[in-house]
Design a protein around this motif. Structure first.
Motif, short mmCIF file in Angstrom:
data_model
loop_
_atom_site.label_atom_id
_atom_site.label_comp_id
_atom_site.label_asym_id
_atom_site.label_seq_id
_atom_site.Cartn_x
_atom_site.Cartn_y
_atom_site.Cartn_z
N GLU A 376 0.82 -1.21 0.00
CA GLU A 376 0.00 0.00 0.00
C GLU A 376 0.86 1.26 0.00
N ILE A 377 2.08 1.14 0.48
CA ILE A 377 2.99 2.29 0.44
C ILE A 377 3.48 2.51 -0.97
N HIS A 378 3.87 1.43 -1.65
CA HIS A 378 4.27 1.49 -3.06
C HIS A 378 4.23 0.08 -3.62
N PRO A 379 3.72 -0.11 -4.86
CA PRO A 379 3.63 -1.45 -5.45
C PRO A 379 4.97 -2.18 -5.51
N ALA A 380 6.06 -1.44 -5.62
CA ALA A 380 7.38 -2.08 -5.69
C ALA A 380 7.73 -2.81 -4.40
N ARG A 437 6.99 10.72 2.38
CA ARG A 437 8.01 11.11 1.40
C ARG A 437 7.62 10.62 0.00
N LEU A 438 7.18 9.37 -0.07
CA LEU A 438 6.82 8.82 -1.38
C LEU A 438 5.55 9.45 -1.93
N ALA A 439 4.57 9.69 -1.06
CA ALA A 439 3.29 10.25 -1.51
C ALA A 439 3.43 11.71 -1.95
N ASN A 440 4.30 12.44 -1.28
CA ASN A 440 4.41 13.88 -1.55
C ASN A 440 5.48 14.23 -2.58
N ARG A 462 10.01 4.08 -9.66
CA ARG A 462 9.27 5.10 -10.39
C ARG A 462 7.91 5.30 -9.75
N LYS A 463 7.45 6.51 -9.76
CA LYS A 463 6.19 6.84 -9.08
C LYS A 463 5.00 6.22 -9.81
#
Length: 463
Positions: A376-380, A437-440, A462-463
Motif C-alpha cells: 500500500e505504500i508502493h507497489p514495488a 516522502r513517497l506520496a508527496n 518510479r512513481k
C-alpha cells in the motif's frame, strides 16, 4: 528438512474417550462436568449441548477476487511491452474460509485477513443455509484479522472469553469449514501460550493447540468448554508444502482480536498505540547481569525520546515482566499486545530495576501511521513486511522484517533486515515518514537509501 507454516487455520484433535472412562464415576455426571449437560447418570457425556449453541455463530466464507502481480520490465525490453516500465497481470481466484459472528445486532463477523485479501465478492453462508453478501469493514494484515458485516437478521453471536486466563492443558474445541466441509468440529487442548517466531511476520502472540488443521479452517472459532470464543484459528505447522496436520496449530487470542476489531469498527482501520522502546527477550544470562530473579520478559535496551515509555519513567536496562498483571514471556509478546491496543490506551507495566520490582502507569502514544502493508505504500514493495527499527549504527529507519520469495519487493532489490533510511536524500525515521516522502514527492524517479549491514546502497523506483 524444510519447515513450512501455512495460514490454513486450526482444528483440534478429538478428546480421547479413554480419558473420560478413566475418570472417577462421579466426574462424568452433570455436576462433575456441567458442560456435558447430562440429565442422568445413564446418559453418555457429550459436548453436543454446548455445540448446539456455539455452532450457529460459525459461518462459511466463499471469496472471489483478483490477484494482481506486478513485474518490473528491464529498460532494454520495454519496447516489447509498449514502453511500459511495469508489467501487470491479473488472475481471478476463488477461496474458502471460516468466520465467527461476534455481534448479532450489528452483523459483525471476524475472520482472518488472508481469507478475504483481494476479495471482490464475499459470500457468507450460515448454518441454517441462509446466504449473505459480506462487506469488509477493514483488516489488519500484520495481525491477520479482518472484520466483515452482513445484514443483521436473526443472527446468533458467540460470546467472548478472556483469553488471558487460558492455561496450558485447558480443553478447547475448534469449529470451521475444512475443505468446504461445513460445521466440522474437533477438540484438543491448549499446548502453549504466547507463541511467537513462527515465521509469519507481523505481530505474533499465538495460542498453540494440538490441532488437526486443514485448508478452509482459517478464521474459524477456537472455543472453551463453555462455548465462549478464546481464539481465531489462523495457521498450522507443516513439515512440507502438501503435508497435512501434525498436531501443531495456532490461533489468535480473543483479547487481541477484540482490541483490533474495536478499532476497525470505530475508525475503519487499526490505529496502533506506541510504547516507544527497543529491546529483546530476557534470558538467564541477561537476568543475572541485571540482578533479576526473573528469566523471562522484555528487556529494554533503549527508550525513544518523548515516547510514552519515557514519559512513564521507563529506563534502558529495565526488564518488563507483566502487562496489566499478566506475565510476559518475551519481548515479542509485549510488542504484539501493545500493538493491538489503540493510541491513548492506559496500561500498567511491572518492571524489574536493579533487582527491585515496581509498577508504572503508561498511556500509549500514537504510532503515527495507519497500519498499511508495504504494497500500500508502493507497489514495488509488495511482498515485504515493514516495521519501525534501527540500523546497526542505531540510526532509526524502516526495517524489512520479512520478505516473500519471488515477490516484487525481492525483485526490486530489498532483502530481509534491510533498513530504509532515506528517500531522495531526505532522512526517513519511520513508516509514517516513508509513506509521506513517497506520496508527496513530485519526482518521477525516486532513490531509496538502504542500509544493508555496513553497506549503503540506493534502489530506484518510479512513481
Amino acid at each position: 528438512m524444510k519447515v513450512f507454516f501455512k495460514r490454513v487455520a486450526v482444528v483440534c484433535t478429538v478428546v480421547s474417550a479413554t480419558l473420560l472412562v478413566n475418570l472417577p464415576a462421579q466426574a462424568t455426571t452433570a455436576a462433575g462436568f456441567p458442560f456435558f449437560s447430562a440429565t442422568n447418570t445413564d446418559t453418555m457425556p457429550s459436548l453436543a449441548p454446548m455445540l448446539e449453541t456455539a455452532m450457529p455463530a460459525v459461518v462459511s466464507i466463499n471469496v472471489e477476487g483478483t490477484q494482481v502481480s506486478r513485474q518490473r520490465v528491464p529498460e532494454m525490453f520495454r519496447n516489447f511491452f509498449g514502453g511500459q516500465g511495469e508489467q501487470v497481470q491479473e488472475r481471478p481466484f476463488r477461496s474458502l474460509g471460516s468466520g465467527v459472528i461476534i455481534d448479532a445486532k450489528k452483523g459483525y463477523i471476524v475472520t482472518n485477513a488472508h481469507v478475504v485479501k483481494d476479495a471482490d465478492e464475499i459470500l457468507v453462508t450460515l448454518t441454517d443455509g441462509r446466504e449473505f453478501t459480506g462487506k469488509k469493514l477493514g483488516s489488519d494484515e500484520q495481525s491477520d484479522i479482518a472484520l466483515l458485516k452482513i445484514e443483521p437478521t436473526n443472527l446468533i453471536a458467540m460470546p467472548l472469553a478472556d483469553s488471558d486466563i487460558l492455561r496450558v492443558g485447558d480443553f478447547v474445541i475448534a469449529i470451521g469449514n475444512p475443505f468446504g466441509l461445513s460445521q466440522t468440529v474437533t477438540s484438543g487442548i491448549v499446548s502453549a501460550l504466547g507463541r511467537t517466531g513462527i515465521n509469519m511476520g507481523g505481530y505474533e502472540n499465538f495460542i498453540q493447540t494440538d490441532a488437526a488443521i486443514n485448508r478452509g479452517n482459517s478464521g474459524g472459532a477456537l472455543v472453551n468448554l463453555k462455548g465462549e470464543l478464546v481464539g481465531i484459528n489462523a495457521a498450522i505447522f507443516s513439515p512440507g508444502r502438501d503435508a497435512g496436520n501434525v498436531g501443531i496449530g495456532f490461533a489468535i487470542p480473543s483479547n487481541m482480536m477484540k482490541n483490533l476489531v474495536d478499532q476497525i469498527s470505530e475508525f475503519g482501520e487499526v490505529r496502533r498505540g506506541l510504547l516507544g522502546i527497543i529491546g529483546n527477550d530476557v534470558d538467564a544470562g541477561l537476568a543475572e547481569a541485571f540482578n533479576s530473579d526473573v528469566n523471562k520478559g522484555a528487556f529494554v535496551a533503549e527508550v525513544t525520546p518523548d515516547s510514552a515509555a519515557k514519559k512513564a519513567g521507563i529506563e534502558a536496562g529495565d526488564i518488563i515482566t507483566a502487562l496489566n498483571g499478566k506475565t510476559l514471556g518475551s519481548f515479542a509478546e509485549l510488542r504484539a499486545k501493545v500493538a493491538s491496543m489503540g493510541a491513548g490506551a492506559d496500561l500498567e507495566l511491572t518492571i524489574i530495576r536493579q533487582g527491585k520490582a515496581m509498577t508504572v502507569q503508561v498511556t500509549l502514544g500514537d504510532a503515527g501511521v495507519t497500519v498499511k502493508t508495504a504494497a500500500e505504500i508502493h507497489p514495488a514493495f509488495s511482498g515485504a513486511t515493514f516495521a519501525d527499527g534501527t540500523d546497526i549504527a542505531g540510526n532509526r529507519g524502516v526495517t524489512v522484517s520479512d520478505i516473500e520469495a519471488a515477490s516484487p519487493a525481492l525483485r526490486f532489490g530489498l532483502r530481509k533486515d534491510d533498513v530504509i533510511i532515506g528517500v531522495n536524500r531526505q532522512r526517513v525515521n519511520n513508516i509514517k515518514e516513508l509513506t509521506e516522502r513517497l506520496a508527496n514527492s513530485e519526482d518521477e524517479v525516486m532513490a531509496i537509501n538502504v542500509r544493508r549491514g555496513d553497506t549503503t546502497l540506493y534502489l530506484v523506483i518510479r512513481k
